[in-house]
Scaffold this motif. Structure first.
Motif, PDB file in Angstrom:
ATOM      1  N   LEU A 130     -56.848  62.473 -12.568  1.00 50.70           N
ATOM      2  CA  LEU A 130     -56.690  61.193 -12.568  1.00 50.70           C
ATOM      3  C   LEU A 130     -56.850  60.290 -13.517  1.00 50.70           C
ATOM      4  O   LEU A 130     -58.091  59.475 -13.480  1.00 50.70           O
ATOM      5  CB  LEU A 130     -57.613  61.014 -11.310  1.00 50.70           C
ATOM      6  CG  LEU A 130     -57.486  61.706 -10.010  1.00 50.70           C
ATOM      7  CD1 LEU A 130     -58.622  61.633  -8.741  1.00 50.70           C
ATOM      8  CD2 LEU A 130     -56.021  61.422  -9.448  1.00 50.70           C
ATOM      9  N   GLY A 131     -56.736  60.580 -14.658  1.00 51.41           N
ATOM     10  CA  GLY A 131     -56.787  59.480 -15.528  1.00 51.41           C
ATOM     11  C   GLY A 131     -57.262  60.163 -17.171  1.00 51.41           C
ATOM     12  O   GLY A 131     -57.243  61.832 -16.949  1.00 51.41           O
ATOM     13  N   ASN A 132     -57.712  59.539 -18.112  1.00 51.07           N
ATOM     14  CA  ASN A 132     -57.945  60.018 -19.272  1.00 51.07           C
ATOM     15  C   ASN A 132     -59.275  59.504 -19.997  1.00 51.07           C
ATOM     16  O   ASN A 132     -59.772  58.593 -19.318  1.00 51.07           O
ATOM     17  CB  ASN A 132     -56.859  60.414 -20.263  1.00 51.07           C
ATOM     18  CG  ASN A 132     -56.086  59.107 -20.435  1.00 51.07           C
ATOM     19  OD1 ASN A 132     -56.637  57.873 -20.444  1.00 51.07           O
ATOM     20  ND2 ASN A 132     -54.884  58.965 -20.476  1.00 51.07           N
ATOM     21  N   GLY A 133     -59.518  59.676 -21.096  1.00 52.22           N
ATOM     22  CA  GLY A 133     -60.592  58.882 -22.010  1.00 52.22           C
ATOM     23  C   GLY A 133     -61.918  59.198 -20.968  1.00 52.22           C
ATOM     24  O   GLY A 133     -62.327  60.327 -20.787  1.00 52.22           O
ATOM     25  N   SER A 134     -62.831  58.127 -20.756  1.00 46.18           N
ATOM     26  CA  SER A 134     -64.132  58.423 -20.127  1.00 46.18           C
ATOM     27  C   SER A 134     -63.690  58.841 -18.867  1.00 46.18           C
ATOM     28  O   SER A 134     -64.872  59.153 -18.199  1.00 46.18           O
ATOM     29  CB  SER A 134     -64.803  56.883 -20.180  1.00 46.18           C
ATOM     30  OG  SER A 134     -64.199  56.016 -19.481  1.00 46.18           O
ATOM     31  N   GLY A 135     -62.755  58.626 -18.152  1.00 42.50           N
ATOM     32  CA  GLY A 135     -62.685  59.071 -16.721  1.00 42.50           C
ATOM     33  C   GLY A 135     -62.441  60.656 -16.704  1.00 42.50           C
ATOM     34  O   GLY A 135     -61.996  61.181 -15.600  1.00 42.50           O
ATOM     35  N   ARG A 136     -62.526  61.635 -17.547  1.00 37.13           N
ATOM     36  CA  ARG A 136     -62.018  62.776 -17.772  1.00 37.13           C
ATOM     37  C   ARG A 136     -63.123  63.692 -16.933  1.00 37.13           C
ATOM     38  O   ARG A 136     -62.548  64.595 -16.197  1.00 37.13           O
ATOM     39  CB  ARG A 136     -61.949  63.276 -19.219  1.00 37.13           C
ATOM     40  CG  ARG A 136     -61.560  64.653 -19.328  1.00 37.13           C
ATOM     41  CD  ARG A 136     -61.539  65.225 -20.930  1.00 37.13           C
ATOM     42  NE  ARG A 136     -60.381  64.396 -21.635  1.00 37.13           N
ATOM     43  CZ  ARG A 136     -60.366  63.732 -22.618  1.00 37.13           C
ATOM     44  NH1 ARG A 136     -61.605  63.435 -22.828  1.00 37.13           N
ATOM     45  NH2 ARG A 136     -59.628  63.200 -23.322  1.00 37.13           N
ATOM     46  N   PHE A 137     -64.185  63.287 -17.076  1.00 35.90           N
ATOM     47  CA  PHE A 137     -65.263  63.959 -16.658  1.00 35.90           C
ATOM     48  C   PHE A 137     -65.483  63.892 -15.108  1.00 35.90           C
ATOM     49  O   PHE A 137     -65.556  62.572 -14.607  1.00 35.90           O
ATOM     50  CB  PHE A 137     -66.601  63.794 -17.299  1.00 35.90           C
ATOM     51  CG  PHE A 137     -67.953  64.546 -16.633  1.00 35.90           C
ATOM     52  CD1 PHE A 137     -67.909  66.010 -16.632  1.00 35.90           C
ATOM     53  CD2 PHE A 137     -68.763  63.793 -15.993  1.00 35.90           C
ATOM     54  CE1 PHE A 137     -69.263  66.466 -16.129  1.00 35.90           C
ATOM     55  CE2 PHE A 137     -69.672  64.199 -15.258  1.00 35.90           C
ATOM     56  CZ  PHE A 137     -70.071  65.741 -15.471  1.00 35.90           C
ATOM     57  N   CYS A 138     -65.814  64.900 -14.098  1.00 33.77           N
ATOM     58  CA  CYS A 138     -66.155  64.745 -12.736  1.00 33.77           C
ATOM     59  C   CYS A 138     -67.548  65.229 -12.462  1.00 33.77           C
ATOM     60  O   CYS A 138     -67.622  66.673 -13.154  1.00 33.77           O
ATOM     61  CB  CYS A 138     -64.971  65.247 -12.091  1.00 33.77           C
ATOM     62  SG  CYS A 138     -64.010  63.895 -11.241  1.00 33.77           S
ATOM     63  N   LEU A 139     -68.424  64.964 -11.743  1.00 33.82           N
ATOM     64  CA  LEU A 139     -69.669  65.602 -11.125  1.00 33.82           C
ATOM     65  C   LEU A 139     -69.252  65.756  -9.752  1.00 33.82           C
ATOM     66  O   LEU A 139     -69.197  64.938  -9.116  1.00 33.82           O
ATOM     67  CB  LEU A 139     -70.838  64.740 -11.383  1.00 33.82           C
ATOM     68  CG  LEU A 139     -72.092  65.348 -10.539  1.00 33.82           C
ATOM     69  CD1 LEU A 139     -72.540  66.551 -11.347  1.00 33.82           C
ATOM     70  CD2 LEU A 139     -73.202  64.325 -10.783  1.00 33.82           C
ATOM     71  N   PHE A 140     -69.394  67.088  -9.281  1.00 31.31           N
ATOM     72  CA  PHE A 140     -69.315  67.549  -7.952  1.00 31.31           C
ATOM     73  C   PHE A 140     -70.660  68.166  -7.364  1.00 31.31           C
ATOM     74  O   PHE A 140     -71.072  68.897  -8.141  1.00 31.31           O
ATOM     75  CB  PHE A 140     -68.067  68.511  -7.774  1.00 31.31           C
ATOM     76  CG  PHE A 140     -66.758  68.399  -8.214  1.00 31.31           C
ATOM     77  CD1 PHE A 140     -65.829  67.963  -7.231  1.00 31.31           C
ATOM     78  CD2 PHE A 140     -66.301  68.407  -9.595  1.00 31.31           C
ATOM     79  CE1 PHE A 140     -64.449  67.453  -7.697  1.00 31.31           C
ATOM     80  CE2 PHE A 140     -65.179  67.972 -10.097  1.00 31.31           C
ATOM     81  CZ  PHE A 140     -64.209  67.573  -9.172  1.00 31.31           C
ATOM     82  N   LEU A 141     -71.076  67.475  -6.570  1.00 27.37           N
ATOM     83  CA  LEU A 141     -72.418  67.893  -5.860  1.00 27.37           C
ATOM     84  C   LEU A 141     -72.331  68.420  -4.374  1.00 27.37           C
ATOM     85  O   LEU A 141     -71.831  67.490  -3.578  1.00 27.37           O
ATOM     86  CB  LEU A 141     -73.318  66.660  -6.046  1.00 27.37           C
ATOM     87  CG  LEU A 141     -74.741  67.095  -5.414  1.00 27.37           C
ATOM     88  CD1 LEU A 141     -75.450  67.950  -6.501  1.00 27.37           C
ATOM     89  CD2 LEU A 141     -75.587  65.666  -5.600  1.00 27.37           C
ATOM     90  N   TYR A 142     -72.457  69.243  -4.233  1.00 34.30           N
ATOM     91  CA  TYR A 142     -72.638  70.208  -2.800  1.00 34.30           C
ATOM     92  C   TYR A 142     -74.206  70.047  -2.334  1.00 34.30           C
ATOM     93  O   TYR A 142     -74.940  70.774  -2.728  1.00 34.30           O
ATOM     94  CB  TYR A 142     -72.173  71.400  -2.932  1.00 34.30           C
ATOM     95  CG  TYR A 142     -70.698  71.621  -3.434  1.00 34.30           C
ATOM     96  CD1 TYR A 142     -69.633  71.251  -2.250  1.00 34.30           C
ATOM     97  CD2 TYR A 142     -70.433  71.573  -4.800  1.00 34.30           C
ATOM     98  CE1 TYR A 142     -68.249  71.152  -2.967  1.00 34.30           C
ATOM     99  CE2 TYR A 142     -69.041  71.542  -5.293  1.00 34.30           C
ATOM    100  CZ  TYR A 142     -67.934  71.425  -4.283  1.00 34.30           C
ATOM    101  OH  TYR A 142     -66.651  71.278  -4.654  1.00 34.30           O
ATOM    102  N   ALA A 143     -74.474  69.244  -1.345  1.00 29.02           N
ATOM    103  CA  ALA A 143     -75.895  69.019  -1.127  1.00 29.02           C
ATOM    104  C   ALA A 143     -75.775  69.622   0.286  1.00 29.02           C
ATOM    105  O   ALA A 143     -75.417  69.179   1.325  1.00 29.02           O
ATOM    106  CB  ALA A 143     -76.218  67.318  -0.820  1.00 29.02           C
ATOM    107  N   TRP A 144     -76.707  70.521   0.252  1.00 26.32           N
ATOM    108  CA  TRP A 144     -77.030  71.651   1.473  1.00 26.32           C
ATOM    109  C   TRP A 144     -78.299  71.018   2.137  1.00 26.32           C
ATOM    110  O   TRP A 144     -79.361  71.227   1.576  1.00 26.32           O
ATOM    111  CB  TRP A 144     -77.080  73.052   1.203  1.00 26.32           C
ATOM    112  CG  TRP A 144     -75.826  73.531   0.540  1.00 26.32           C
ATOM    113  CD1 TRP A 144     -75.211  73.412  -0.575  1.00 26.32           C
ATOM    114  CD2 TRP A 144     -74.656  74.425   1.450  1.00 26.32           C
ATOM    115  NE1 TRP A 144     -74.045  74.143  -0.898  1.00 26.32           N
ATOM    116  CE2 TRP A 144     -73.745  74.542   0.501  1.00 26.32           C
ATOM    117  CE3 TRP A 144     -74.605  74.468   2.887  1.00 26.32           C
ATOM    118  CZ2 TRP A 144     -72.750  75.315   1.070  1.00 26.32           C
ATOM    119  CZ3 TRP A 144     -73.486  75.321   2.846  1.00 26.32           C
ATOM    120  CH2 TRP A 144     -72.551  75.501   1.995  1.00 26.32           C
TER     121      TRP A 144
END
Length: 316
Positions: free
Chosen positions: A299-313
């Motif tokens: 979904l984009g490039n540059g600074s938008g490349r990184f994603c943090l996925f947090l699974y909060a149990w």
């Protein structure tokens, strides 16, 4: 946003055994995916740290020539004193020898799954250190006798399982050379000023202590997204807290925190983008062909490349 989110599907790359036991044992799992060149191809490399009462260690998975092939190596950090805290392991990727060298003799862990400091883990191919974790970088090059690779690895995504009752926290770096940000999520019922004896649940998301997202009446707004700004950078926050409210036993919510465009620029992420579409596109990219395309969230490039996925149990 009515997509179904399957937690294990996001962790199919690499050694499946650490993540398979997450919901059963309360095992903390942290998965970082990097993109770099190894054995003549641009590939995804997945580093999985895992820890519970019995197991503590990491696994390294290197993407193969197709989505079905993974080359893996596992290192266990054993608690007893005669464990060799430094060493080297080898495996082959498409007829190329790949080595993993590590040194945890002075590592400081605290209560974390990953070491805080004073360690290194180096992935080596053709005399180049293609991926280097930890802060003992100079020592890693000296001990291995290898040189830095010409291409710097790019952190594509980070996926974390965390456990708690009301508050869940983690850290993330939104820019490649930026600072580390503190992220905390809290879910509670009302506050002292709420006269309702059965208040509706409220969720707040803070970054570096600043409350940036407040979701009141969470039972009606358990899925959604919001844009915030951190140090002038647009950050897209997505959440799905359905199972917190309507599940039973140990249950999780899913959060995605993704950098977008800098302040004043058009957002790289459409307002209609859903959390489910991000999860599905990231899963597809994790099984890509290593062709060098943007294999972040798609979904984009540059600074938008990184994603943090947090699974909060949530534990009752």
């Amino acid at each position: 946003m009515h997509e179904s989110v399957a937690i294990p599907a996001c962790f199919t790359a690499g050694d499946p055994s650490p993540t398979a036991a997450v919901t059963k044992s309360g095992q903390c799992v942290f998965v970082s995916t990097y993109r770099t060149k190894l054995a003549g191809q641009c590939r995804l490399i997945t580093i999985t740290w895992f820890k519970d009462l019995l197991l503590h260690g990491l696994s390294v998975a290197v993407q193969g020539p197709d989505s079905e092939t993974q080359y893996t190596c596992r290192i266990q950090l054993k608690p007893w004193t005669f464990w060799k805290k430094h060493g080297t392991k080898h495996f082959t990727v498409e007829h190329k020898l790949v080595s993993i060298a590590w040194d945890f003799r002075a590592a400081r862990f605290g209560a974390e799954t990953e070491p805080r400091s004073s360690y290194y883990v180096a992935l080596i191919c053709d005399g180049d250190v293609v991926l280097l974790l930890g802060d003992l970088k100079a020592e890693a090059f000296r001990k291995t006798g290898c040189r830095p690779a010409l291409i710097d690895p790019i952190l594509v995504s980070r996926k974390e399982h965390v456990f708690g009752r009301k508050r869940f926290s983690t850290k993330a770096r939104f820019r490649e050379k930026g600072g580390v940000h503190e992220i905390s999520i809290e879910c509670f019922k009302g506050d002292d000023s709420d006269p309702d004896p059965n208040p509706n649940p409220t969720m707040t998301i803070r970054i570096d202590g600043e409350r940036l997202v407040v979701v009141k009446h969470l039972q009606w707004k358990f899925r959604g997204n919001e844009s915030v700004y951190v140090d002038g950078m647009r950050i897209e926050v997505f959440w799905d807290a359905h199972d917190w409210l309507f599940g039973s036993g140990t249950r999780n919510a899913v959060f995605v925190i993704k950098p977008g465009s800098a302040s004043g620029n058009e957002s790289e992420i459409s307002p209609s983008t859903s959390l489910g579409s991000i999860l599905m596109s990231t899963q597809a990219d994790d099984g890509g062909d290593g062709s060098g395309l943007d294999m972040g969230s798609g979904l984009g490039n540059g600074s938008g490349r990184f994603c943090l996925f947090l699974y909060a149990w949530k534990i009752d």
